[in-house]
Design a protein around this motif. Structure first.
Motif, mmCIF file in Angstrom:
data_model
loop_
_atom_site.group_PDB
_atom_site.id
_atom_site.type_symbol
_atom_site.label_atom_id
_atom_site.label_comp_id
_atom_site.label_asym_id
_atom_site.label_seq_id
_atom_site.Cartn_x
_atom_site.Cartn_y
_atom_site.Cartn_z
ATOM 1 N N VAL A 12 27.643 19.316 21.248
ATOM 2 C CA VAL A 12 27.903 18.552 20.017
ATOM 3 C C VAL A 12 26.950 17.368 19.992
ATOM 4 N N LEU A 13 26.147 17.286 18.936
ATOM 5 C CA LEU A 13 25.128 16.245 18.827
ATOM 6 C C LEU A 13 25.287 15.492 17.512
ATOM 7 N N VAL A 14 25.285 14.170 17.599
ATOM 8 C CA VAL A 14 25.480 13.305 16.440
ATOM 9 C C VAL A 14 24.170 12.562 16.148
ATOM 10 N N ASN A 15 23.820 12.485 14.869
ATOM 11 C CA ASN A 15 22.612 11.777 14.423
ATOM 12 C C ASN A 15 21.343 12.306 15.088
ATOM 13 N N ALA A 16 21.255 13.615 15.248
ATOM 14 C CA ALA A 16 20.072 14.211 15.868
ATOM 15 C C ALA A 16 18.855 14.073 14.960
ATOM 16 N N CYS A 17 17.715 13.759 15.574
ATOM 17 C CA CYS A 17 16.463 13.681 14.816
ATOM 18 C C CYS A 17 15.316 14.106 15.716
ATOM 19 N N VAL A 18 14.265 14.636 15.106
ATOM 20 C CA VAL A 18 13.075 15.061 15.830
ATOM 21 C C VAL A 18 12.132 13.873 15.946
ATOM 22 N N LEU A 19 11.761 13.530 17.192
ATOM 23 C CA LEU A 19 10.854 12.417 17.433
ATOM 24 C C LEU A 19 9.414 12.878 17.598
ATOM 25 N N GLU A 20 9.220 14.031 18.184
ATOM 26 C CA GLU A 20 7.883 14.579 18.396
ATOM 27 C C GLU A 20 7.935 16.090 18.238
ATOM 28 N N ALA A 21 6.815 16.669 17.834
ATOM 29 C CA ALA A 21 6.714 18.121 17.721
ATOM 30 C C ALA A 21 5.279 18.530 18.028
ATOM 31 N N ARG A 22 5.126 19.645 18.718
ATOM 32 C CA ARG A 22 3.774 20.131 19.006
ATOM 33 C C ARG A 22 3.795 21.641 19.215
ATOM 34 N N GLY A 23 2.612 22.221 19.098
ATOM 35 C CA GLY A 23 2.480 23.656 19.266
ATOM 36 C C GLY A 23 2.983 24.418 18.052
ATOM 37 N N SER A 24 2.992 25.721 18.169
ATOM 38 C CA SER A 24 3.442 26.587 17.079
ATOM 39 C C SER A 24 3.978 27.884 17.659
ATOM 40 N N ALA A 25 5.070 28.354 17.093
ATOM 41 C CA ALA A 25 5.673 29.612 17.539
ATOM 42 C C ALA A 25 6.359 30.273 16.359
ATOM 43 N N GLU A 26 6.337 31.578 16.357
ATOM 44 C CA GLU A 26 6.962 32.354 15.283
ATOM 45 C C GLU A 26 8.106 33.174 15.857
ATOM 46 N N ALA A 27 9.238 33.165 15.170
ATOM 47 C CA ALA A 27 10.392 33.958 15.594
ATOM 48 C C ALA A 27 11.256 34.271 14.383
ATOM 49 N N ARG A 28 12.085 35.286 14.527
ATOM 50 C CA ARG A 28 12.950 35.697 13.428
ATOM 51 C C ARG A 28 14.193 34.814 13.382
ATOM 52 N N GLU A 29 14.558 34.368 12.175
ATOM 53 C CA GLU A 29 15.740 33.538 11.973
ATOM 54 C C GLU A 29 16.592 34.110 10.847
ATOM 55 N N SER A 30 17.868 33.788 10.909
ATOM 56 C CA SER A 30 18.795 34.076 9.818
ATOM 57 C C SER A 30 19.832 32.967 9.827
ATOM 58 N N VAL B 174 16.721 26.572 17.761
ATOM 59 C CA VAL B 174 18.083 26.326 17.275
ATOM 60 C C VAL B 174 18.221 24.889 16.786
ATOM 61 N N LEU B 175 17.728 23.926 17.562
ATOM 62 C CA LEU B 175 17.834 22.526 17.155
ATOM 63 C C LEU B 175 17.079 22.266 15.859
ATOM 64 N N GLN B 176 15.881 22.825 15.719
ATOM 65 C CA GLN B 176 15.117 22.608 14.494
ATOM 66 C C GLN B 176 15.809 23.229 13.280
ATOM 67 N N HIS B 177 16.362 24.413 13.457
ATOM 68 C CA HIS B 177 17.074 25.075 12.359
ATOM 69 C C HIS B 177 18.247 24.219 11.890
ATOM 70 N N GLU B 178 19.038 23.693 12.836
ATOM 71 C CA GLU B 178 20.218 22.911 12.456
ATOM 72 C C GLU B 178 19.839 21.523 11.928
ATOM 73 N N ILE B 179 18.800 20.900 12.477
ATOM 74 C CA ILE B 179 18.357 19.608 11.952
ATOM 75 C C ILE B 179 17.812 19.783 10.547
ATOM 76 N N ASP B 180 17.148 20.900 10.275
ATOM 77 C CA ASP B 180 16.749 21.196 8.894
ATOM 78 C C ASP B 180 17.972 21.203 7.984
ATOM 79 N N HIS B 181 19.032 21.868 8.403
ATOM 80 C CA HIS B 181 20.261 21.871 7.601
ATOM 81 C C HIS B 181 20.719 20.440 7.308
ATOM 82 N N LEU B 182 20.712 19.594 8.330
ATOM 83 C CA LEU B 182 21.164 18.216 8.151
ATOM 84 C C LEU B 182 20.260 17.450 7.197
ATOM 85 N N ASP B 183 19.012 17.904 7.059
ATOM 86 C CA ASP B 183 18.080 17.292 6.110
ATOM 87 C C ASP B 183 18.115 17.974 4.741
ATOM 88 N N GLY B 184 19.044 18.913 4.563
ATOM 89 C CA GLY B 184 19.171 19.607 3.279
ATOM 90 C C GLY B 184 18.195 20.751 3.090
#
Length: 271
Positions: A165-183, A225-235
């Motif tokens: 359970v994570l509250v007020n999660a935010c991405v501070l840094e990001a690097r690289g690139s990867a492709e994967a299937r999501e739903s 997983v974290l990026q997918h859910e943080i996207d949700h939190l950002d609408g």
């Protein structure tokens, strides 16, 4: 986020192969946990299956430095009953979402959530409810606005690695690139799973319901997983990050089913 096809997480087998990765365990995730009111801390690296390793000193120093960043402002948490009365009902079903999950088109899914300004017992209780909803729906991650609650709280199913359970999660840094299937649990439409390109590694800062500060440098499945859910939190819904043929295919599919595309404008693929 829906689970992808993965073997159940458990301890590494006798051959040294990770049941989570399908190849040897590696310390791909780096975690620092700072407990309030204490000079101590928890610091470790972890494989996706949860096997832990010592954390390198240079990585530990970097994550501690990032932990000192200023926290976001937030509003005082209301009493739990305020949202229990309006939360998406666990028994409610919708043709385009998993049972108990708000579908695409729900207003709370398409605007940024509010940061939590005060951690109380409410956050832990609601986090437990979110975990239950995620498991019932067969997911690996869930954001609060997927239960029609517009607060910045997410949960995930990789508790062997870090707090689920994570509250007020935010991405501070990001690097690289990867492709994967999501739903997505909010878009349970046959054929909507698609390849999404995201940063391979992200540094995320968040708080646990008990008030501990967590900074994680995440890779592989946890990072996605974290990026997918943080996207949700950002609408943001994952389909908004699709490009090329995948974007055309999935948007045509959603259009054919009458989904509200005006709430899902495609985004620049670069975060």
């Amino acid at each position: 986020m829906k689970k992808t096809t993965r073997r159940p997480a458990r301890a590494s087998d006798d051959a040294g192969r990770c049941p989570d990765r399908g190849k040897p365990c590696r310390p791909v995730n780096h975690v620092v946990v700072l407990v309030p009111g204490s000079l101590g801390e928890e610091a470790y690296s972890a494989c996706g299956c949860g096997k832990r390793y010592p954390l390198a000193d240079d990585v530990r120093r970097k994550l501690r430095k990032l932990a000192a960043c200023e926290a976001p402002d937030g509003a005082r948490l209301p009493e739990i009953d305020t949202y229990l009365g309006t939360r998406w009902p666990s028994e409610r079903k919708h043709q385009f979402a998993k049972p108990g999950i708000a579908p695409v088109g729900t207003p709370a899914l398409h605007v940024a959530t509010r940061p939590v300004g005060e951690l109380t017992v409410w956050a832990g209780r609601f986090g437990d409810q979110m975990l239950s909803a995620m498991r019932r729906a067969g997911g690996i991650g869930l954001a609060a606005n997927q239960l029609d609650v517009p607060l910045r709280i997410l949960v995930h199913g990789l508790a062997r690695v870090m707090s689920p359970v994570l509250v007020n999660a935010c991405v501070l840094e990001a690097r690289g690139s990867a492709e994967a299937r999501e739903s997505c649990l909010s878009l349970a439409l046959d054929g909507s799973a698609a390849l999404v390109t995201r940063p391979r590694r992200v540094v995320v800062r968040a708080w646990t319901p008990s008030g501990a500060l967590v900074v994680v440098s995440a890779d592989e499945y946890l990072a996605r997983v974290l990026q997918h859910e943080i996207d949700h939190l950002d609408g943001i819904e994952y389909v908004q990050r699709l490009v090329g043929g995948e974007q055309e295919r999935v948007y045509c599919l959603m259009r054919d089913h009458g989904l509200p595309l005006e709430q899902l404008p495609p985004l620049d693929p670069v975060r």
